[in-house]
Design a protein around this motif. Structure first.
Motif, short mmCIF file in Angstrom:
data_model
loop_
_atom_site.label_atom_id
_atom_site.label_comp_id
_atom_site.label_asym_id
_atom_site.label_seq_id
_atom_site.Cartn_x
_atom_site.Cartn_y
_atom_site.Cartn_z
N GLU A 48 0.95 -1.17 -0.07
CA GLU A 48 -0.35 0.19 0.00
C GLU A 48 0.88 1.34 0.28
N LYS A 49 0.27 2.19 -0.44
CA LYS A 49 1.08 3.62 -0.41
C LYS A 49 0.64 4.49 0.75
N THR A 50 -0.69 4.41 1.10
CA THR A 50 -1.26 5.27 2.34
C THR A 50 -1.21 4.31 3.47
N PRO A 51 -0.65 5.04 4.58
CA PRO A 51 -0.53 4.00 5.86
C PRO A 51 -1.76 3.93 6.42
N SER A 52 -2.19 2.64 6.75
CA SER A 52 -3.26 2.10 7.17
C SER A 52 -3.32 1.25 8.31
N PHE A 53 -1.81 1.04 8.58
CA PHE A 53 -1.51 0.06 9.82
C PHE A 53 -1.21 0.90 11.14
N THR A 54 -1.86 0.61 12.15
CA THR A 54 -1.62 1.44 13.32
C THR A 54 -1.27 0.63 14.54
N VAL A 55 -0.39 1.27 15.36
CA VAL A 55 -0.09 0.19 16.41
C VAL A 55 -0.26 1.24 17.84
N THR A 61 -1.66 -3.54 21.18
CA THR A 61 -2.11 -4.35 19.87
C THR A 61 -1.72 -3.33 18.67
N TYR A 62 -2.00 -4.07 17.39
CA TYR A 62 -1.77 -3.41 16.13
C TYR A 62 -3.00 -3.79 15.32
N HIS A 63 -3.40 -3.25 14.47
CA HIS A 63 -4.51 -3.38 13.35
C HIS A 63 -4.33 -2.52 12.19
N CYS A 64 -4.69 -3.32 11.03
CA CYS A 64 -4.39 -2.63 9.81
C CYS A 64 -5.87 -2.52 9.06
N PHE A 65 -6.19 -1.39 8.84
CA PHE A 65 -7.62 -1.07 8.18
C PHE A 65 -7.83 -1.31 6.73
N GLY A 66 -6.41 -1.84 6.30
CA GLY A 66 -6.44 -2.49 4.90
C GLY A 66 -6.83 -3.87 4.54
N CYS A 67 -6.23 -4.62 5.12
CA CYS A 67 -6.15 -5.99 5.27
C CYS A 67 -6.63 -6.75 6.46
N ASN A 68 -6.80 -6.09 7.76
CA ASN A 68 -7.48 -6.61 8.67
C ASN A 68 -6.55 -7.23 9.62
#
Length: 641
Positions: A48-55, A61-68
């Protein structure tokens, strides 16, 4: 070691999740708020080019809003490094300096012995590397470079050299280890007199590591040409049991991505050749035999490993043995696929001769486990009778009964029963039973190998193709009278097809005359066709055919060229016929049966036309002979010229 919930939580509480993850990502400074413990980055699990992964360091915990993708530190390490929970726990414990409790049956003496063996192997690895880099062994280094390895590749795989004259023994003794410890590490052997000698002598050395990348053994490739075995492994030790070890497992696990295949080869050089050509997720079983333990280890990091076997008998036998091994342990979502290389080629040969992308079409057309299973029985038997078909079905069901998993067994039975029923009832089967013959060996059929190699690199140029190209190069003016026939030829050998088009385009564009044929050769040399020209010259046609050794009148050559075109077309049809047979074997449809028959008729017509042409020539010859006999006496009375 017990997975005590208290120790698991304690370790997690002492580690900032962002500290673990930052080794794998680059934080987005605009969205990240480190004071609140919130970090953002592009997801390491998908592109991905736009950050969607948050820690979130507070929630850990961590979570990616792109691939879950989501989880805690343990889950992250397990997913990103393809490791087990125990390995992730150990990694986290080492990170925060916590000593994990030992197993209930922990033996401190045995543990110390194992640790000594680890250290000896590590010292030996460093010693072998230094030996390879000595100026006196530069020719050994050059050998590796000739095999396509760069200095960076050699360093990455920690490849070394063993002279084997006692230097290693002296070095390890100077490090404080005794002969018994060095012997237990598998590095030396003892003779009847109690004398010790190095196991590896005049060999290129490949370190073998465990799942944590610690050296546990070595493999050696003979350079003398005198050793009974080209490759030699360490003996089994407390650290090394060959049936449980996969070469390059640690590196492959780190590099394996969801869109990549885990490729399993037979030897070190095969795996190294694949890795340096871009197939980083490659490993070796260190021999043609694969064990149940190795299969389970492969499944730890890939649910569908791709077994890459040489196209020889040993490779085919190895593939068949895998069926016997894997069926009892099959489980939902886990299987094997198979890739058969062209005959007499290993991965190193294929990539060296045909380039780094040569394996891709073979990977795309790999054979599934159920297809290999089907072929094992269908290629073995005569199934032209009800009794023969009953025997096949019985054998297949007996093999399926060995599958322990109930669901997998059920679906194998359904698939094979359905496939057999459809095949026995097919019109194609009924109309072609006469062609079914018993195979001589219980190996993957040539049809199946052909299926896996449908997009394979073409074989070397054929004699028919080489003679055609030799003639068109020597007599470029032939293109004037045969341009339509030449343009209609579609060679199945991609190299031949390419050079043919280059030759014709060059001749037509530059109006090349017969006496200018050398300009064609110069053009081909300058444009990368030297190897094909060498292949053509190996046939030595100039010695076999006068018209290629010295220039002849074009009208005389034209008759010869007509015959050459017939042979080329016949050769191409035979190739198409073999491909059609393979397609029919894979899918016995009416369409494939019709195509097969059409090709047979076309080939028969070409052969028939060639026979009629030969017969006409024979008749002409007989007519001349009869005329000569009738006029022989008159001719002999004539004055000599």
């Amino acid at each position: 070691m017990n997975n005590n919930p208290n120790i698991v939580d304690e370790i997690k509480s002492k580690v900032a999740l962002s500290d673990i993850i930052q080794k794998y990502v680059a934080w987005d400074t605009r969205k990240t708020n480190s004071t609140k413990g919130i970090y953002w980055a592009c997801c390491p699990f998908h592109s991905e080019k736009t950050p969607s992964f948050t820690v979130d360091n507070i929630k850990k915990t961590y979570h990616c809003f792109g691939c879950n993708a989501s989880g805690d530190a343990y889950q992250f390490l397990m997913d990103i490094d393809n490791i087990s929970f125990l390995e992730a726990l150990t990694k986290m414990a080492n990170h925060c300096g916590i000593k994990l409790p030992e197993k209930g049956n922990f033996d401190p003496v045995e543990s110390q012995k194992r640790e000594i063996l680890y250290k000896i192997n590590s010292e030996a690895c460093d010693f072998y590397i230094k030996e390879l880099n000595k100026s006196e062994n530069s020719h050994k280094f050059e050998y590796l470079k000739k095999r396509g390895l760069t200095t960076e590749n050699i360093n990455f795989f920690k490849i070394g050299y063993a002279k084997g004259r006692g230097e290693l023994i002296s070095y390890l003794q100077s490090c404080g280890y005794n002969n018994r410890q060095i012997f237990d590490a598998g590095l030396i052997i003892e003779n009847d007199k109690g004398e010790y000698f190095e196991r590896f002598r005049d060999r290129i050395i490949f370190p073998i590591t465990d799942t944590t990348n610690r050296v546990i053994a070595f493999g050696g490739r003979d350079l003398s040409g005198k050793a009974p075995a080209k490759y030699l492994n360490s003996p089994e030790t407390k650290l090394f049991q060959k049936k449980s070890i996969i070469y390059n497992f640690y590196n492959a696990r780190k590099s394996l991505k969801p869109d990549k295949k885990l490729i399993v080869t037979e030897g070190y050089f095969d795996t190294i050749a694949l890795v340096i050509n871009g197939y980083e997720s490659s490993v070796a079983s260190m021999g043609t035999s694969l064990s149940v333990e190795q299969i389970n280890q492969l499944w730890q990091i890939s649910s569908q490993p791709l077994l890459c076997y040489d196209g020889d008998t040993a490779g085919k036998n190895a593939a068949i043995r895998v069926i016997e091994l894997i069926f009892p342990i099959l489980k939902p979502s886990f299987t094997m696929n198979f890739l058969f290389l062209p005959d007499a080629m290993d991965p190193d040969d294929l990539l060296t001769n045909h380039g780094s992308d040569a394996l891709n079409p073979l990977i795309a057309s790999s054979v599934s486990l159920i297809d290999l299973f089907w072929d094992k029985y269908m290629s073995l038997s005569d199934y032209g009778t009800p009794e023969g078909r009953a025997k096949i079905e019985s054998n297949m069901m007996n093999m399926i009964s060995k599958i322990q998993d109930v669901e997998v067994k059920k679906h194998y039975k359904l698939e094979i029963t359905s496939k057999l029923s459809a095949y026995w009832k097919s019109k194609s089967f009924e109309s072609n039973k006469i062609f079914f013959i018993k195979k001589k060996a219980n190996l993957p059929s040539e049809e199946l190998i052909s299926k896996s190699n449908k997009k394979r690199i073409p074989d070397s140029i054929s004699k028919e193709e080489a003679l055609y190209l030799s003639t068109i190069i020597r007599y470029p003016e032939l293109t004037g009278g045969f341009l339509d026939q030449i343009a209609s030829i579609k060679f199945h050998n991609e190299n031949t097809d390419l050079i043919n088009k280059e030759i014709i385009d060059f001749i037509v564009a530059n109006r090349i005359k017969n006496e200018q044929f050398n300009s064609i050769i110069e053009y081909l040399n300058e444009n990368g066709f030297l190897k094909i020209l060498d292949d053509i010259s190996n046939f030595d046609f100039e010695r076999m055919y006068d018209f290629l050794s010295k220039q002849q009148e074009l009208s005389k050559v034209e008759e010869k060229f007509k015959n050459i075109l017939v042979e080329v077309n016949k050769h191409q049809l035979i190739w198409e016929l073999e491909e059609a047979k393979s397609n029919y074997s894979d899918s016995p449809t009416e369409e494939n049966a019709s195509k097969l028959e059409d090709l047979k008729h076309r080939l028969q017509k070409i052969r028939s036309d060639a026979y009629m042409s030969t017969s006409d020539n024979q008749k002409n010859k007989k007519g001349f002979d009869k005329w000569y006999e009738e006029n022989k006496s008159r001719l002999e009375k004539k004055d000599p010229i």
